[in-house]
Design a protein around this motif. Structure first.
Motif, PDB file in Angstrom:
ATOM      1  N   LEU A  46       0.818  -1.208   0.000  1.00 13.81           N
ATOM      2  CA  LEU A  46       0.000   0.000   0.000  1.00 13.81           C
ATOM      3  C   LEU A  46       0.857   1.266   0.000  1.00 13.81           C
ATOM      4  O   LEU A  46       0.594   2.202  -0.764  1.00 13.81           O
ATOM      5  CB  LEU A  46      -0.934  -0.002   1.214  1.00 13.81           C
ATOM      6  N   ILE A  47       1.885   1.293   0.819  1.00 13.28           N
ATOM      7  CA  ILE A  47       2.748   2.471   0.892  1.00 13.28           C
ATOM      8  C   ILE A  47       3.477   2.686  -0.431  1.00 13.28           C
ATOM      9  O   ILE A  47       3.565   3.814  -0.938  1.00 13.28           O
ATOM     10  CB  ILE A  47       3.728   2.344   2.069  1.00 13.28           C
ATOM     11  N   THR A  48       3.976   1.618  -1.028  1.00 10.01           N
ATOM     12  CA  THR A  48       4.667   1.739  -2.308  1.00 10.01           C
ATOM     13  C   THR A  48       3.706   2.195  -3.402  1.00 10.01           C
ATOM     14  O   THR A  48       4.058   3.028  -4.242  1.00 10.01           O
ATOM     15  CB  THR A  48       5.316   0.396  -2.692  1.00 10.01           C
ATOM     16  N   LEU A  49       2.489   1.687  -3.379  1.00 12.03           N
ATOM     17  CA  LEU A  49       1.484   2.107  -4.355  1.00 12.03           C
ATOM     18  C   LEU A  49       1.116   3.577  -4.166  1.00 12.03           C
ATOM     19  O   LEU A  49       0.949   4.314  -5.146  1.00 12.03           O
ATOM     20  CB  LEU A  49       0.241   1.224  -4.235  1.00 12.03           C
ATOM     21  N   LEU A  50       1.023   4.030  -2.927  1.00 13.17           N
ATOM     22  CA  LEU A  50       0.717   5.435  -2.675  1.00 13.17           C
ATOM     23  C   LEU A  50       1.848   6.354  -3.133  1.00 13.17           C
ATOM     24  O   LEU A  50       1.589   7.435  -3.668  1.00 13.17           O
ATOM     25  CB  LEU A  50       0.408   5.652  -1.196  1.00 13.17           C
ATOM     26  N   PHE A  51       3.098   5.936  -2.941  1.00 15.14           N
ATOM     27  CA  PHE A  51       4.216   6.737  -3.447  1.00 15.14           C
ATOM     28  C   PHE A  51       4.221   6.769  -4.974  1.00 15.14           C
ATOM     29  O   PHE A  51       4.515   7.794  -5.576  1.00 15.14           O
ATOM     30  CB  PHE A  51       5.555   6.217  -2.922  1.00 15.14           C
TER      31      PHE A  51
END
Length: 71
Positions: A46-51
């Motif tokens: 999720l964090i990588t997708l948000l970045f």
């Protein structure tokens, strides 16, 4: 939307990192591993997708209050 970002080297690396994180999450879920491992893999995905979304929408240039090298 920054159409050149997905074709750049940082964009390709970010997309590959997102896909690897997603594959890791799917492996943990499929192997019925402990919930903590799946939760950590899900958070990383999720964090990588948000970045990735942040860079695609060029929000890093608009949001000046964050220190991007630390993020």
């Amino acid at each position: 939307v920054d159409r050149a970002y997905p074709r750049s080297v940082p964009g390709v690396l970010k997309i590959c990192r997102t896909l690897v994180a997603l594959a890791t999450l799917l492996c943990f879920v499929a192997s019925e591993a402990h919930e903590a491992y799946a939760a950590l893999a899900g958070m990383e995905t999720l964090i990588t997708l948000l970045f990735l979304l942040l860079y695609l929408l060029r929000l890093d240039a608009r949001i000046r209050c964050l220190s991007w090298p630390l993020a």
